[in-house]
Structures are given as C-alpha cells and as structure tokens.
Design a protein around this motif. Sequence first.
Motif, PDB file in Angstrom:
ATOM      1  N   GLY A 134       0.821  -1.205   0.000  1.00 24.35           N
ATOM      2  CA  GLY A 134       0.000   0.000   0.000  1.00 24.35           C
ATOM      3  C   GLY A 134       0.848   1.245   0.000  1.00 24.35           C
ATOM      4  N   THR A 135       0.349   2.291  -0.641  1.00 24.30           N
ATOM      5  CA  THR A 135       1.097   3.548  -0.692  1.00 24.30           C
ATOM      6  C   THR A 135       1.291   4.129   0.702  1.00 24.30           C
ATOM      7  OG1 THR A 135       0.146   3.978  -2.856  1.00 24.30           O
ATOM      8  CG2 THR A 135       1.123   5.846  -1.716  1.00 24.30           C
ATOM      9  N   GLU A 136       0.249   4.058   1.504  1.00 20.83           N
ATOM     10  CA  GLU A 136       0.291   4.690   2.814  1.00 20.83           C
ATOM     11  C   GLU A 136       0.039   3.702   3.949  1.00 20.83           C
ATOM     12  OE1 GLU A 136      -2.543   7.824   2.492  1.00 20.83           O
ATOM     13  OE2 GLU A 136      -1.596   8.688   0.739  1.00 20.83           O
ATOM     14  N   GLY A 137      -0.065   2.409   3.607  1.00 14.04           N
ATOM     15  CA  GLY A 137      -0.342   1.422   4.645  1.00 14.04           C
ATOM     16  C   GLY A 137      -1.727   1.603   5.222  1.00 14.04           C
ATOM     17  N   GLY A 138      -1.898   1.153   6.464  1.00 10.14           N
ATOM     18  CA  GLY A 138      -3.175   1.356   7.142  1.00 10.14           C
ATOM     19  C   GLY A 138      -4.223   0.343   6.729  1.00 10.14           C
ATOM     20  N   THR A 139      -5.450   0.623   7.140  1.00  7.46           N
ATOM     21  CA  THR A 139      -6.544  -0.327   6.929  1.00  7.46           C
ATOM     22  C   THR A 139      -7.342  -0.022   5.669  1.00  7.46           C
ATOM     23  OG1 THR A 139      -8.024   1.036   8.291  1.00  7.46           O
ATOM     24  CG2 THR A 139      -6.773  -0.699   9.404  1.00  7.46           C
ATOM     25  N   GLU A 140      -6.992   1.051   4.945  1.00 11.69           N
ATOM     26  CA  GLU A 140      -7.789   1.438   3.786  1.00 11.69           C
ATOM     27  C   GLU A 140      -7.303   0.766   2.511  1.00 11.69           C
ATOM     28  OE1 GLU A 140      -7.952   5.657   3.511  1.00 11.69           O
ATOM     29  OE2 GLU A 140      -9.043   5.911   5.379  1.00 11.69           O
ATOM     30  N   LEU A 141      -6.877  -0.496   2.624  1.00  9.03           N
ATOM     31  CA  LEU A 141      -6.340  -1.237   1.483  1.00  9.03           C
ATOM     32  C   LEU A 141      -7.349  -2.269   0.999  1.00  9.03           C
ATOM     33  CD1 LEU A 141      -2.695  -1.878   2.716  1.00  9.03           C
ATOM     34  CD2 LEU A 141      -3.315  -0.627   0.659  1.00  9.03           C
ATOM     35  N   PHE A 142      -7.485  -2.385  -0.319  1.00 10.29           N
ATOM     36  CA  PHE A 142      -8.284  -3.441  -0.915  1.00 10.29           C
ATOM     37  C   PHE A 142      -7.342  -4.578  -1.310  1.00 10.29           C
ATOM     38  CE2 PHE A 142     -11.585  -0.178  -2.036  1.00 10.29           C
ATOM     39  CZ  PHE A 142     -12.647  -0.806  -1.387  1.00 10.29           C
ATOM     40  N   PRO A 143      -7.331  -5.691  -0.574  1.00  9.74           N
ATOM     41  CA  PRO A 143      -6.470  -6.817  -0.960  1.00  9.74           C
ATOM     42  C   PRO A 143      -7.091  -7.613  -2.109  1.00  9.74           C
ATOM     43  CG  PRO A 143      -7.691  -7.364   1.025  1.00  9.74           C
ATOM     44  CD  PRO A 143      -8.059  -5.941   0.684  1.00  9.74           C
ATOM     45  N   ILE A 144      -6.244  -8.108  -2.993  1.00  5.45           N
ATOM     46  CA  ILE A 144      -6.685  -8.982  -4.073  1.00  5.45           C
ATOM     47  C   ILE A 144      -5.706 -10.144  -4.181  1.00  5.45           C
ATOM     48  CG2 ILE A 144      -7.782  -7.123  -5.390  1.00  5.45           C
ATOM     49  CD1 ILE A 144      -5.337  -7.144  -7.245  1.00  5.45           C
ATOM     50  N   THR A 145      -6.110 -11.206  -4.872  1.00  3.85           N
ATOM     51  CA  THR A 145      -5.220 -12.335  -5.127  1.00  3.85           C
ATOM     52  C   THR A 145      -4.633 -12.181  -6.514  1.00  3.85           C
ATOM     53  OG1 THR A 145      -6.534 -13.793  -3.722  1.00  3.85           O
ATOM     54  CG2 THR A 145      -5.054 -14.836  -5.298  1.00  3.85           C
ATOM     55  N   TYR A 146      -3.320 -12.136  -6.585  1.00  2.00           N
ATOM     56  CA  TYR A 146      -2.615 -11.911  -7.841  1.00  2.00           C
ATOM     57  C   TYR A 146      -1.753 -13.134  -8.136  1.00  2.00           C
ATOM     58  CZ  TYR A 146      -0.035  -9.279 -11.431  1.00  2.00           C
ATOM     59  OH  TYR A 146       0.520  -8.830 -12.607  1.00  2.00           O
ATOM     60  N   PHE A 147      -2.297 -14.047  -8.938  1.00  2.00           N
ATOM     61  CA  PHE A 147      -1.616 -15.294  -9.272  1.00  2.00           C
ATOM     62  C   PHE A 147      -1.117 -16.005  -8.014  1.00  2.00           C
ATOM     63  CE2 PHE A 147      -1.098 -12.630 -13.076  1.00  2.00           C
ATOM     64  CZ  PHE A 147      -1.730 -13.440 -13.999  1.00  2.00           C
ATOM     65  N   GLY A 148      -2.002 -16.104  -7.036  1.00  2.00           N
ATOM     66  CA  GLY A 148      -1.688 -16.821  -5.817  1.00  2.00           C
ATOM     67  C   GLY A 148      -0.987 -16.010  -4.751  1.00  2.00           C
ATOM     68  N   GLU A 149      -0.631 -14.776  -5.054  1.00  2.00           N
ATOM     69  CA  GLU A 149       0.025 -13.910  -4.085  1.00  2.00           C
ATOM     70  C   GLU A 149      -0.902 -12.772  -3.675  1.00  2.00           C
ATOM     71  OE1 GLU A 149       3.814 -12.477  -5.242  1.00  2.00           O
ATOM     72  OE2 GLU A 149       4.527 -14.409  -5.987  1.00  2.00           O
ATOM     73  N   GLU A 150      -0.676 -12.237  -2.476  1.00  2.00           N
ATOM     74  CA  GLU A 150      -1.468 -11.109  -2.022  1.00  2.00           C
ATOM     75  C   GLU A 150      -0.969  -9.836  -2.692  1.00  2.00           C
ATOM     76  OE1 GLU A 150      -3.308  -9.639   2.143  1.00  2.00           O
ATOM     77  OE2 GLU A 150      -1.110  -9.532   2.044  1.00  2.00           O
ATOM     78  N   ALA A 151      -1.907  -9.054  -3.179  1.00  2.00           N
ATOM     79  CA  ALA A 151      -1.606  -7.747  -3.748  1.00  2.00           C
ATOM     80  C   ALA A 151      -2.705  -6.786  -3.324  1.00  2.00           C
ATOM     81  CB  ALA A 151      -1.503  -7.835  -5.272  1.00  2.00           C
ATOM     82  N   PHE A 152      -2.597  -5.543  -3.742  1.00  2.00           N
ATOM     83  CA  PHE A 152      -3.565  -4.531  -3.319  1.00  2.00           C
ATOM     84  C   PHE A 152      -3.910  -3.616  -4.491  1.00  2.00           C
ATOM     85  CE2 PHE A 152      -0.812  -5.613   0.240  1.00  2.00           C
ATOM     86  CZ  PHE A 152      -1.733  -5.978   1.208  1.00  2.00           C
ATOM     87  N   MET A 153      -5.116  -3.060  -4.447  1.00  2.04           N
ATOM     88  CA  MET A 153      -5.469  -1.973  -5.356  1.00  2.04           C
ATOM     89  C   MET A 153      -4.804  -0.703  -4.832  1.00  2.04           C
ATOM     90  SD  MET A 153      -7.260  -3.635  -7.491  1.00  2.04           S
ATOM     91  CE  MET A 153      -7.845  -2.297  -8.539  1.00  2.04           C
ATOM     92  N   ASN A 154      -4.209   0.045  -5.743  1.00  3.74           N
ATOM     93  CA  ASN A 154      -3.374   1.162  -5.310  1.00  3.74           C
ATOM     94  C   ASN A 154      -4.203   2.304  -4.721  1.00  3.74           C
ATOM     95  OD1 ASN A 154      -0.968   2.418  -4.842  1.00  3.74           O
ATOM     96  ND2 ASN A 154      -0.541   2.951  -6.967  1.00  3.74           N
TER      97      ASN A 154
END
Length: 433
Positions: free
Chosen positions: A165-185
């Motif tokens: 995440g750009t700023e960390g915190g709880t305002e992150l949308f997690p997604i699964t990216y080819f089996g790995e955790e990623a986030f919407m920016n």
Amino acid sequence: MDERTYTADAAPGDTVTVAGWVHELRDLGGIAFLIVRDTSGKIQVKLEKDEMDDELVETGLDVARESVVKIVGDVKEEPRAPTGVEIVPTDIEVIAEAETQLPLDPSGKVDAELPTRLDNRTLDVRRDESKAIFEIRSEVLRAVREEFRSFGSTEITTPKIVATGTEGGTELFPITYFGEEAFMNQSPQLFKQLMVGSGLERVFEIGPIFRAEEHNTPRHLNEATSIDFESAFFDHTEAMDVCEAVTKAAYEAVAENCTDELETLGIDDFEVPEEAFPRLTYEEAIERINATGELDEQLVWGDDLPTEGEHALGQDVGEHYFITDWPSEIKPFYIKDHDDDETLSTGFDMMHPRMELVSGGQREHRFDRLVEGFRKQGLNPDEFEYYTKMFKYGMPPHAGWAIGGERLIMTMLGLDNIREAVLFPRDRQRLSP
C-alpha cells in the motif's frame, strides 16, 4: 449513418436524416409532435394526420418514449417550436423499440431518487441535468490536462495493482494476484515520485485510486479519480502555485465553454476564482476554528481537523484556501520537514469552503531521512525497497499534490452528493452497475 445530421445543425430548407431517442409525444388530435433528442439537443417532428401517409403517422404515434428512431424529412422554420424549426418527415424508422414502462423518466418530469438513478445510470444520463454534469466533468479534465502541459508536464499512467500500500493502514483493498497477495493502489504517489527522478522530471496523472474507506457519506467514495502532479526541483510553495493555477483553469474553462450546461443546472452565479488563494498555517487554522465557537472542545496542536472544524473555517474564509505547515507527526512519511524546524512539515492541503480538495507538499528526497520516516510511522522500509532504492541514485528535491476529481466537480457545481459526479460509483453498498 454517415448522412446523419445532428438536431442542433438542422436548418430551414435542409433535407435531413436525424437519429436519436423519442423524448416525448404530444398528440393534439389532428396533429401530433414527436420530440426527438440526440447528444446536441432536441428537435420537433410534425405529424399531420390527414395530410401524411397513414403508415408513417401510425409509426410515429405508436413508438414508445426512449425508443431509438431515424427520421428523414424537410426542415421548416416554425417559431412556435422549441428550437424555432421542425421536421416534416418523409420516413420514420424505429431502430430500437423501448419498453413502455421505464424505471425512471429521462424527461425529468417525474423525479427519481438517487439510488434509482444510479441503478439505471444509462437512462439517468439521458436527463439534461445529469448529462450536463458529465459534459462539465469532461471539460474540466480537458482544461486540467492543457494547464499541466502548459507547465511542461508529461502525462503518465501508473500501476493500479501493487505489492504494498502507498500509505499502509486499513484502507487497502487486498486482491489475489496469481496466488500472491496484492492490493489496489491507494495513490500513484510513490510511482510519480520515481518518475520525477527519471528524465521526465515533471509529470501528471489522471486516473482511479482505491480506498477501503469506512465512511459512507455524501462526500466519500471507494473508487475515485485522482488528479496528480509532481515536479522535480520544486518546493511546496511552487507546488501550491501550480495547484492554484490548475484549479482556476478548470473554473475558467467551464465558465467559457459550458454556459448551456450551467444554465441547465440552474447555476446563474458561477464564480471563477480570481484572487490568490489565502495561505493559512495550521496553527492559524486551529486558532480561527476555535474562535468560531462551533466545536464542543477546543482544538490543540497536533489534532487533525474534524469535519465540523473544516466547515467552520470554510465559512469563515469563504473561498478556496491553503492550510500549510502541518505538524510533521500527522503527515505521511514521504513529506519533507522544514529544515529549520523538524516539528513542522512542508505538507499542505487546499480547501474549498465545503471540504478538503487537495493534499500535497515537498517530498523527502534524502534516502536516510526517507527510511527513518517509514520507521517512525510503523512501516517496514524493506517492503518498499523498489521505491526507496531509487533514492540512492540521485533523487532531486521535488514536490507535488493530488486533487480529488469528483470533489472538484462536486464543489464547483454545488452538488449535494459526490455520486452525482461519477458515472458508476463504488461505495460500501454499490458494486453494480
């Protein structure tokens, strides 16, 4: 339909083919009128029942509102018609029939609640008022791009799927990216900083950002449009200068090129900011808020400004303004502190009397100070190694900001709900359409 004529271009004496939607049918007995609407406006089509082919008249009388039609005919001058002209048809073709029961009335004669309108946004944007908002939005983005280019900026696009995440915190949308955790920016912040360290130096981006925002208010979205700017060899004051210029350019473009749309929205007192925006320090801001007496408890140094405090200060200032010199502890890790007082950051916000529009500042370009900033805010700098390592290779001083596109439109047009300014809103309740 290469031979098509837009309704606004139909002139007396022309033989035209117009295509659009049936906006309204007025049957007056021996004569009837179809009002046909396209993107340029509306035009009247006259049906004289006793003087025209029965099949032609029947087609015109039977077509349901909002059906798509093609009309061929001669344009006549008619002062009593809404636009001063009308079409006497020689052919009416129903291209796409609409159902007789519509979920909302695009003519606007029957009001619909906002949720109904958003559920049926395609129909809603056939309403003159909704269409006007998005024509204005388009003009704002055009003007903003042009103003950025006048400053020698290069338009970029940055990833919306990220590893951290750009700023960390709880305002992150997690997604699964080819089996790995990623986030919407959450923001293009880190990427645009990397670009000012490249040969581009001065960049801007207009694109979506994503925040798992818990607030469900008329001014919050979970997917929004961010208008971002970043420049090498800039300090925070120069960044504010550009911010003010871009905001004014947006207003000037709307005033010059959207007079019809403003009239449609009933805005007859549209004001373009002309004077320099006041620049208040954070300390001055909390003093002025406290002086209004609007808060139950007085603000003290280090407090963030509550919504009611922003409103009170906005009413007191009465125009766009900046808040500068925020406490370092409440600004993000990438904001540079003042050299002569590390308790003060170079961060700034630009405010409309109704709400915050912009967050910006000069960035920390020194590697050691940047890494220290990560640690102070509880972030692991190793997770941002793709970003921090570039600061080892010659990162110039730089500054920038981001403005919420929908908030700019909302405040400019006095809209009650930010969802009016985005075609297909994403909030805590809405994932479709």
